[in-house]
Scaffold this motif. Structure first.
Motif: not given
Length: 269
Positions: A236-265
């Motif tokens: 993640l660009p422009a992000c420090g050690h705590s993405p859930h504080r620095d970029a929560p929306d972007v982080l959530n999007q990545h986690i949701k997409a990853f979890v959803s893809s594996h749930a579909a599989q």
């Protein structure tokens, strides 16, 4: 919650909180906090992520943190303290809370920093007791930048208002800080390395780190990618050690997409 005594420790009081318990049939997401974290220090992010994933959540404070049993004043954590959390404490907590084998096979671990390392160690030790893991700024070996930043944290704790700020989140703030700080700055800990365990990880794995992380470099992500070739790496660009504080929306999007893809599989199999 009281965990019974074991060969390596006495009984422990563990602070924990369930999230979105109305979703009784939903998979469980277990959140593993950073080296100075606790239930309260997560704030609202676990609940927000659980809502996005459609999962139940479990947050807890590891021994020594938050409202859980504090570290004894003369207790020094061993170099293998994260191994013990992954292999003994987390399984014992899941047992005590009635999270059975079927639920564990659908369970996701969400770990940050030290909690990310613990998630990796759990995934390696219990490859069939996990649906997947998302690790955020984990450590798999010790870097100079980690030691430098943790040294600076010690100076801030003794010389600024850091101790007072952390005291809002821990019943025994010295237990939390010195347990973490002393072992990370112990010369023996420079050889700590969990790369050899990573090859046992079979579950889906997402690893996320910010380019501006002050506690680790992208060498951590590169090592995970080399040892767990099916892992998905996100930088993640422009992000420090705590993405859930620095970029929560972007982080959530990545986690949701990853979890959803594996749930579909999993549904397609």
């Amino acid at each position: 919650m009281t965990l019974p005594a074991t060969a390596s420790t006495g009984s422990l009081q563990i602070e924990y909180q369930w999230l979105d318990t109305a979703a009784l049939d939903a998979p469980l997401a277990v959140f593993l906090h950073e080296g100075l974290g606790s239930v309260a220090m997560w704030k609202d992010w676990p609940r927000t992520l659980c809502a996005a994933l459609g999962m139940r959540g479990l947050v807890y404070s590891r021994p020594g943190y938050g409202r859980s049993s504090p570290r004894a004043a003369n207790e020094k954590w061993p170099v293998t303290f994260m191994h013990r959390q992954a292999r003994e404490v987390l399984p014992a907590l899941l047992d005590a809370l009635g999270v059975d084998e079927a639920q564990r096979r659908r369970m996701w671990l969400i770990g940050h920093s030290d909690g990310g390392s613990i998630a990796l160690l759990y995934a390696a030790a219990f490859p069939d007791a996990l649906a997947g893991a998302a690790v955020i700024a984990p450590h798999v070996f010790v870097e100079d930048v980690s030691v430098q930043s943790i040294t600076q944290a010690r100076q801030a704790y003794t010389g600024t208002g850091l101790r007072a700020r952390l005291a809002r989140y821990h019943d025994d703030v010295d237990s939390a800080f010195w347990g973490w700080n002393d072992i990370w700055l112990d010369p023996a800990f420079r050889d700590w390395n969990i790369e050899g365990a990573l090859g046992a990880i079979r579950c889906p794995l997402l690893a996320v780190q910010g380019f501006d992380d002050e506690y680790g470099t992208m060498a951590q992500m590169e090592s995970i990618g080399q040892h767990v070739q099916h892992a998905q790496i996100v930088k993640l660009p422009a992000c420090g050690h705590s993405p859930h504080r620095d970029a929560p929306d972007v982080l959530n999007q990545h986690i949701k997409a990853f979890v959803s893809s594996h749930a579909a599989q999993a549904r397609a199999r």
